[in-house]
Design an enzyme around this catalytic site. Structure first.
Site, short mmCIF file in Angstrom:
data_model
loop_
_atom_site.label_atom_id
_atom_site.label_comp_id
_atom_site.label_asym_id
_atom_site.label_seq_id
_atom_site.Cartn_x
_atom_site.Cartn_y
_atom_site.Cartn_z
N HIS A 102 -12.95 18.37 -13.21
CA HIS A 102 -12.57 17.01 -12.86
C HIS A 102 -11.22 16.87 -12.20
O HIS A 102 -10.90 15.78 -11.71
CB HIS A 102 -12.68 16.11 -14.08
CG HIS A 102 -14.10 15.76 -14.35
ND1 HIS A 102 -14.96 16.62 -15.00
CD2 HIS A 102 -14.84 14.68 -13.99
CE1 HIS A 102 -16.16 16.08 -15.05
NE2 HIS A 102 -16.12 14.91 -14.44
N ARG A 158 -7.80 41.41 -7.94
CA ARG A 158 -8.63 40.45 -8.63
C ARG A 158 -9.54 39.68 -7.66
O ARG A 158 -9.15 39.40 -6.53
CB ARG A 158 -7.71 39.46 -9.32
CG ARG A 158 -8.32 38.83 -10.52
CD ARG A 158 -7.28 38.13 -11.34
NE ARG A 158 -6.82 38.93 -12.46
CZ ARG A 158 -5.91 38.51 -13.34
NH1 ARG A 158 -5.36 37.33 -13.20
NH2 ARG A 158 -5.56 39.26 -14.35
N ARG A 175 -22.48 4.50 -13.46
CA ARG A 175 -23.59 5.08 -12.70
C ARG A 175 -24.95 4.56 -13.16
O ARG A 175 -25.97 4.94 -12.61
CB ARG A 175 -23.57 6.59 -12.86
CG ARG A 175 -22.82 7.25 -11.73
CD ARG A 175 -23.02 8.71 -11.77
NE ARG A 175 -21.89 9.32 -12.44
CZ ARG A 175 -21.52 10.56 -12.25
NH1 ARG A 175 -22.18 11.32 -11.41
NH2 ARG A 175 -20.49 11.06 -12.87
N ARG A 184 14.44 -2.86 -7.06
CA ARG A 184 15.35 -2.49 -6.00
C ARG A 184 14.63 -2.44 -4.65
O ARG A 184 13.41 -2.25 -4.60
CB ARG A 184 15.87 -1.11 -6.31
CG ARG A 184 17.28 -0.90 -5.94
CD ARG A 184 17.80 0.39 -6.50
NE ARG A 184 18.86 0.20 -7.48
CZ ARG A 184 19.25 1.13 -8.32
NH1 ARG A 184 18.66 2.29 -8.35
NH2 ARG A 184 20.25 0.89 -9.15
N HIS A 192 13.88 16.56 7.63
CA HIS A 192 13.05 17.74 7.84
C HIS A 192 12.06 18.04 6.72
O HIS A 192 11.19 18.89 6.89
CB HIS A 192 13.94 18.95 8.14
CG HIS A 192 14.42 18.93 9.56
ND1 HIS A 192 15.43 18.10 9.97
CD2 HIS A 192 13.96 19.57 10.65
CE1 HIS A 192 15.60 18.24 11.27
NE2 HIS A 192 14.72 19.13 11.71
N VAL A 193 12.22 17.34 5.62
CA VAL A 193 11.22 17.47 4.56
C VAL A 193 9.82 17.24 5.16
O VAL A 193 8.84 17.87 4.77
CB VAL A 193 11.50 16.41 3.46
CG1 VAL A 193 10.31 16.22 2.55
CG2 VAL A 193 12.73 16.81 2.67
N GLY A 251 6.66 18.63 25.72
CA GLY A 251 7.60 19.45 26.48
C GLY A 251 7.03 20.84 26.72
O GLY A 251 6.96 21.32 27.87
N ASP A 258 4.67 14.12 14.85
CA ASP A 258 4.77 12.70 15.22
C ASP A 258 3.43 12.08 15.61
O ASP A 258 3.32 10.87 15.71
CB ASP A 258 5.70 12.52 16.42
CG ASP A 258 7.13 12.88 16.10
OD1 ASP A 258 7.41 13.10 14.91
OD2 ASP A 258 7.95 12.94 17.02
#
Ligand code: ADP
Length: 747
Positions: free
Chosen positions: A655, A560, A465, A192, A290-291, A111, A157
């Site tokens: 790590h 800092r 490894r 569930r 909206h999260v 839009g 989206d």
């Protein structure tokens, strides 16, 4: 100075907000200023253009400091009804001319981009009318004969034709995937079913990709409604057979715009009712809403939005007078541009096709990758594989991890196992990398064995490894023969690739090694041949970005400087990308090394900055940037030289970078790579070929390369590609980090 004579660029965010808009805005402003242009913020989208006055104002370098990590948009967005009218747009033209703005970067959805194009198309008529009304002088009109437009797509989206990703889509996927992961664990505890509605009025991207990434059981998208009359029964059948086969939870993901074959909207509440009636149990509905738009942008959104923002400015500055408006987007890993209105038109065609129930066309317009992903999903969600075809030879395909664990390894194994089983093959999981081949330590996978592996970090098959030596090759050959293994998929990093090369070398001595072998790049270092992206590095980057955010917040009350050490071994990918994604001032890369001069200059830069009010500094150092100028050394140096001006803290991220659940990006990449690998292995084995290859993204596409060819471009000694695409971003990273003219920089 500039071909199109653009001196002043306007930038606005419009329509729905999206995470990453701020990164794009910051990039537009800084790239513009860096190139000698002025950049004007237009506040509240087109509303600001109509209101004028203080809604349009120049931005300085430091005005866009500290916004990179923030969701939403710092200059506001709105929907403007007035801008939809010719009168409204005429006022907008007047304000643009009065502010002497020659080009507009619009960050918004289709839009907003259409609105921009309309503004440009009406430009001359509007000028004439404004002169006739005495609102502008003929000189003002004559000095603004046209308006240049460049569009960036801000839309969670990911519904725009012409770009693989849009600003905000990856962050929205982060929100959805973490919500669905949470829901999965509670759903599994109670056995569930959950229906989760995600955004996407005309676009199933978020639904499809989140289903792929979370291992959901069913997905409903607008572009491709269920193709059977009684889809409800089919869906319930899949869910209950999943349960019978051992799944403890059932998750259905539905795009808000999902429709059935007749174009009737499928409401999430309806799906819930259907499942509840059929499974005879309580079904929960979660509408994420909206999260999905909220929260901090993901690492990818920060990076991608930054790159398209810089590219937008370059486009504006080099565009000729009558340039057609362009849309800046991405093709896989490349920034692209396409005519804006063609993209908008094709995007609209998808919506029209859905409305006209022409779903083949809608899917076609979404492109091949989307269709392939949808097909893959339809296989992965099955409760059991298809019945094997009688004609096709059934193969035994072994899958293993190699090198250090990388987030997304499990996702890749899951996809490979299911896609292989679905084609009728036997899938063997080799434990502990090549050690499993040496000691004949493996298991045959059944379909449900990899349930829930999509979202799990680490490497459940185990990895190692240790490089095979001497008689190990004999042992491996014997296992391959005794187990009747026809093909091998190695998911991992350089230790895996180099062992595969050894196997290939030993083929004359051990004929058992004459089987097709493919490597799937999985390493947080992203240092592998034949691919610009490796599974795991996006997760690591997100881990770094999150950690640096926290580190920065810890310093709000003091002055800092942090020296942050990141992983990557001899490859500086994580270092440079985290510099861009966190807005750090310096990146020390192993590729470039560190000199005393560099450190001297950086001490000066820090001292000068902190003496003029700077409060926070972040220097990112790759773990192998220099053997002697260590992280500790640098921190000590800055501390000593900074004196009272600032404190220095060192942070070795370690790590935590390798851990955690894989990001959506890594899960999707792993799945796509596995699909390619299984297809290639099958093709080779059935044709009696015994190639050795690797899969990867190169530029704008996924490719399979011969391993020997890929090796030609690889610096084996330093364990990284000879030419690394991301080094091309070095200048951009430096440009964004340097102090603005007359300003102390802020991230
Ligand atoms: P999005 O950009 O996210 O698709 P909208 O469709 O709501 O969001 O568009 C945002 C704004 O762009 C609208 O409020 C309007 O001001 C402007 N706009 C949208 N479509 C047009 C159009 N066809 N002509 C002029 N302006 C438009």
């Amino acid at each position: 100075m500039i071909p199109g004579a653009v001196k002043n660029i306007g930038v606005l965010t419009s329509g729905g907000d999206a995470q990453g808009m701020n990164a794009a805005l910051r990039a537009v402003v800084r790239a513009g200023l860096d190139r000698g242009a002025r950049v004007f913020a237009i506040r509240e989208g087109y509303e600001g253009l109509i209101r004028g006055g203080d809604q349009i104002h120049p931005l300085e370098w430091s005005d866009v400091g500290g916004i990179l990590q923030a969701g939403g948009t710092a200059i506001g967005t709105a929907r403007s009804a007035e801008f939809r009218t010719p009168q409204g747009r005429m006022v907008a033209v007047k304000h643009l001319v009065q502010n002497n703005i020659q080009a507009l970067v619009v960050i918004g959805g289709d839009g907003s981009l259409t609105g921009a194009d309309t503004l440009r198309a009406e430009w001359n008529d509007a000028l004439a009318a404004l002169v006739a009304q005495g609102e502008l002088t003929p000189e003002q009109a004559a000095s603004h004969p046209h308006l240049l437009i460049v569009g960036l797509v801000g839309s969670i989206d990911n519904d725009m034709w012409g770009t693989d990703t849009t600003i905000g889509a990856d962050s929205a996927l982060h929100r959805i995937v973490s919500a669905v992961d949470c829901i999965s664990s509670t759903a599994a505890s109670h056995q569930r079913a959950f229906v989760v509605e995600v955004m996407g009025r005309n676009s199933g991207y978020l639904a499809l990709m989140s289903a792929l990434a979370t291992g959901a059981d069913w997905v409903l998208i607008p572009e491709s409604p269920p193709d059977v009359e009684n889809w409800e029964a089919k869906m319930c059948e899949v869910l209950s057979s999943g349960r019978k086969a051992g799944r403890r939870d059932s998750i259905v993901i539905i795009a808000e715009g999902a429709v059935d074959r007749y174009g009737h909207r499928i409401a999430a509440s309806y799906v819930r009712q259907v499942i509840s009636d059929h499974l005879n149990e309580e079904v929960r509905l979660t509408i994420l809403g909206h999260v999905q738009r909220g929260g901090a942008p993901s690492a990818y959104d920060r990076l991608m939005s930054t790159l398209v923002g810089v590219a937008a400015v370059e486009e504006v500055l080099k565009a000729g007078r009558d340039s057609t408006p362009q849309l800046i987007g991405m093709d896989a890993n490349r920034v692209t541009k396409r005519p804006l209105m063609e993209c908008v038109k094709k995007t609209r065609e998808v919506n029209e096709a859905i409305a006209a129930l022409d779903f083949d066309r809608a899917l076609d317009l979404r492109g091949k990758a989307f269709q392939e992903d949808f097909q893959t999903l339809r296989t992965l969600v099955r409760a059991s594989p298809h019945k094997p075809s009688e004609e096709r030879r059934r193969l035994k395909i072994a899958v293993m991890n190699a090198s250090a664990p990388a987030p997304g390894m499990n996702t890749a194994v899951r996809a490979a196992v299911r896609l292989g089983l679905d084609r009728g093959h036997t899938m063997l999981g080799v434990h502990h990398s090549f050690q499993g081949l040496i000691h004949d330590d493996m298991r045959e996978f059944a379909w449900m064995d990899v349930d829930h592996w999509a979202s799990r970090g680490g490497a459940d098959l185990g990895t190692n490894r240790k490089a095979p030596v001497g008689k190990d090759f004999y042992a491996m050959a014997r296992t391959i023969e005794s187990k009747g293994i026809d093909a091998l998929l190695v998911i991992g990093g350089w230790a895996g690739y180099s062992t595969v090369l050894q196997l290939v070398k030993e083929r004359d001595n051990y004929p058992a090694f004459n089987l097709p072998i493919i490597c799937l790049p999985a390493s947080i270092n992203n240092n592998l041949p034949g691919s610009e992206w490796a599974v795991g590095s996006d997760t690591a980057l997100n881990n770094i970005v999150d950690a640096v955010n926290k580190i920065k917040q810890s310093a709000v009350a003091s002055r800092r400087c942090f020296v942050v050490e990141v992983m990557g071994n001899t490859c500086g990918y994580l270092t440079l990308m985290s510099m861009i994604a966190t807005g750090a001032e310096r990146a020390y890369l192993p590729e470039e090394g560190v000199t005393l001069n560099d450190l001297h200059r950086d001490v000066d830069l820090l001292n000068e900055g902190f003496a003029h009010g700077k409060r926070l500094g972040v220097m990112v150092r790759g773990e192998k940037a220099h053997p002697l100028y260590t992280t500790q050394f640098m921190a000590d140096l800055f501390e000593a030289e900074g004196g009272e001006l600032y404190e220095v803290r060192m942070s070795v991220l370690g790590h935590l970078q390798q851990g955690g659940d894989p990001s959506p990006f890594d899960r999707i990449l792993a799945t796509k790579f596995s699909l390619r690998c299984i297809g290639w292995l099958e093709e080779q084995a059935l044709a009696g070929e015994a190639g050795a290859a690797c899969v990867g993204i190169e530029g704008d596409a996924t490719r399979i390369s011969d391993l020997a060819d890929a090796l030609r471009d690889y610096d084996v000694k330093n364990q990284r590609p000879k030419k690394q695409w991301w080094m091309g971003l070095r200048d951009t990273a430096n440009m964004l980090a340097k102090p603005g003219p007359g300003n102390q920089r802020q991230a």
